[in-house]
Design an enzyme around this catalytic site. Sequence first.
Site, PDB file in Angstrom:
ATOM      1  N   ASN A  71      -3.540  43.137  41.830  1.00 25.37           N
ATOM      2  CA  ASN A  71      -2.565  44.226  41.942  1.00 25.37           C
ATOM      3  C   ASN A  71      -2.874  45.113  43.142  1.00 25.37           C
ATOM      4  OD1 ASN A  71      -1.233  43.383  39.658  1.00 25.37           O
ATOM      5  ND2 ASN A  71      -1.956  45.038  38.344  1.00 25.37           N
ATOM      6  N   ARG A 397      13.258  34.648  40.612  1.00 27.18           N
ATOM      7  CA  ARG A 397      11.989  33.908  40.592  1.00 27.18           C
ATOM      8  C   ARG A 397      12.125  32.811  39.540  1.00 27.18           C
ATOM      9  NH1 ARG A 397       8.678  37.333  43.520  1.00 27.18           N
ATOM     10  NH2 ARG A 397       8.961  39.565  43.147  1.00 27.18           N
ATOM     11  N   ARG A 427      10.209  38.911  46.808  1.00 30.54           N
ATOM     12  CA  ARG A 427       8.930  39.064  47.488  1.00 30.54           C
ATOM     13  C   ARG A 427       7.882  38.070  46.989  1.00 30.54           C
ATOM     14  NH1 ARG A 427       7.802  44.517  46.608  1.00 30.54           N
ATOM     15  NH2 ARG A 427       9.197  45.023  48.322  1.00 30.54           N
ATOM     16  N   HIS A 457      19.137  40.953  41.962  1.00 33.69           N
ATOM     17  CA  HIS A 457      18.039  40.994  40.997  1.00 33.69           C
ATOM     18  C   HIS A 457      18.543  40.797  39.569  1.00 33.69           C
ATOM     19  CE1 HIS A 457      14.557  43.111  38.905  1.00 33.69           C
ATOM     20  NE2 HIS A 457      13.943  42.251  39.685  1.00 33.69           N
ATOM     21  N   TYR A 490       5.231  37.730  29.824  1.00 30.33           N
ATOM     22  CA  TYR A 490       5.961  38.982  30.028  1.00 30.33           C
ATOM     23  C   TYR A 490       6.795  39.273  28.791  1.00 30.33           C
ATOM     24  CZ  TYR A 490       5.209  38.741  35.160  1.00 30.33           C
ATOM     25  OH  TYR A 490       4.675  38.699  36.422  1.00 30.33           O
ATOM     26  N   HIS A 614       7.605  44.322  30.309  1.00 29.53           N
ATOM     27  CA  HIS A 614       8.553  44.076  31.395  1.00 29.53           C
ATOM     28  C   HIS A 614       9.998  44.401  31.035  1.00 29.53           C
ATOM     29  CE1 HIS A 614      10.617  41.447  34.481  1.00 29.53           C
ATOM     30  NE2 HIS A 614       9.709  42.042  35.226  1.00 29.53           N
TER      31      HIS A 614
END
Length: 707
Positions: A71, A397, A427, A457, A490, A614
Amino acid sequence: MNTSSDPRTTLIIPTPETGDSPPDDPLRSPSLYFNRELSQLDFNFRVLAHAQDERVPLLERLKYLCISCTNLDEFFEIRAGTLRHAQDLGFGPGADGLAPSTVLARIHDRAAELVSAQYDCWNRVLRPALAEAGIRVMGRDRWNEAQTQWLRDYFRDEIMPVLSPLGLDPAHPFPKILNKSLNIVVVLEGRDAFGRAGHLAVVRAPRSLPRIIQVPEEISGGPNDFVFLSAMLASFVDDLFPGMQVKGAYQFRVTRNSELLVDEEEVDNIALALRDELAGRGYLRAVRLEIAEQCPPAIVQALLHNFDLTENAVYRINGPVNLSRVQQIYDLVQRPELKFPPYTPRVPKGLDTMFKTVAENDMLLHHPFDSFAPVLELLKQAAEDPNVLAIKQTLYRAGKDSPIVEQLVQAARNGKDVTVVVELRARFDEEANLGLADRLQEAGVQVVYGVVGYKTHAKMMLIVRREGQKLRRYVHLGTGNYHSGTARVYTDFGLISADPRIGHDVHLIFQQLSGLAPSLKLECLLQSPFTLHAGVLARIAREAAHARAGRPARIIAKMNALNEPQVIRALYDASQAGVQVDLIVRGACTLRPGVPGVSDNIRVRSIVGRFLEHHRVYWFANGEAPELFCSSADWLERNLLRRIETGFPILDLHAAERVFDEALKNHLADNVNAWTLGADGHYTAIRPADGETPHSAQGSLLARICG
């Protein structure tokens, strides 16, 4: 329930400066806002606290340490890199009143504290505990003669052949150093075969080499003994410079800005532009230098000069500079008793007939407690069903060898009209997404790269199916990615529905993404950058109006991060009106709770547990008619104003009750993995009061859903 005052679990965020001239609107005062970067940095202290928590299985503690390290890497690659860019462009202070230069200085001080805590945790806590459990990470000072000989042989046979040491002289300038790669700077004395005087050399460790080497049991005496590659390089580097004397060898690692800057309006093909940018990403501007703490100051200065860095960017390391690589031990060591117990996600009924099942009732999935299989099965059945005419999907993703992509390819081969919106700018997944876009196009899928200037997104799937004389839409909407791997670690919600209102809205959004449609009038979904921000503000204002009229008013929201100033001011206003506000914010939060007269009715907590929190859930009491939305969007400026996101209502009452109970009520009751944020910037661990039953939000869901 009480809060711990143990200094090891009490974290401090620096107090923002107020500036010289406070604005007219008191709710805009910089004193009411924490800095986002510093708040994000402090999240890693909460992660690191789990590495120090003896209630957590030992190898899981090791993983928490490594997560805090990775992180921090990403923080420097993105947040610090972006700040340096803002500083270069002369950007002014944000809502917190801090200029980029001030934030960068504070980042160094706070990051240095974090790095010190990480290596203290490794050297004094975890490494000894692992050794006691029979898992040894052996330093150079612990190798016996047999081990040293085996390691030297391994070095000569497996490592030396792929190394290319570079002596530094006028003919050999300082080499390019790849982002986050392991390197050794070597101080030499003597002359080589050409009569060249030795001074400095650099040895770069190719990424093909393992960073952790397991020593055979017959050599080490134990089944789980390991050595860092960096230790081997430093120990045997003299083999690379025969005839010369090695006076010192010091590992170092440089972190570079990894934020890709593509002017989308100035390029004809964003995919080609991204490919060009990716080729040089590993060599962008340096933002951090990690160096062995015993490295002489003159060598440190030479490295700083080479990377165009100042002392404010150097971190002296008491251990391996790539500490995150110790996570390989977690995978190599088969000791189930030192890990979290396995669990089996629940698989809902009706999977073999997904269209019939969903046509009768919405299906709510709570990952990772509910299996991701229904999403895959829905797409698989759609790919094979002759009555399915079209499939539309967003991919942000998807992961390597994605089963989602395989089913989309199969659907196209089966003659379905398949359209996929691939976000190339996700990213660190840019290269993977370029590859899957190529694969989809080769199979005949229509690939769309979204909208210039706005990352897509939103997590949406739309299936159009002929049923009798009519067409029916089936949709999946989620708070997380279409990634079967992250669905295991998640926490996210997914909704599979045949509700015509939701289907109509999703259809319109896909038309807008693939065409040139005008702004939309949606029936029930909220959409960024058009209605989500305004919709959230309007609902916060509605709760404030209820409170001012003497009616009960409450807001509960869960998200990953919060920094959007208008939303924060609206929450402050609602608090002043008497609205009770509970925010569950895992990471960065720039809202300052508990300020008398401003935010005394706002409480902020963060949950850090076995799974990464998440999901994004917004609940508004709305008198006697509560509204509940799940969303792909955090309450960040980028999500609400510069991305394409969705907020989707949970219309089925039973499903809405589940979301409220499992993600909001449950997490507000957590007194095991929760931290509370105070007005002074302290995050304090919450622990059960005397006689109070411990309650873990994630643990209770594992017991309730997975059995």
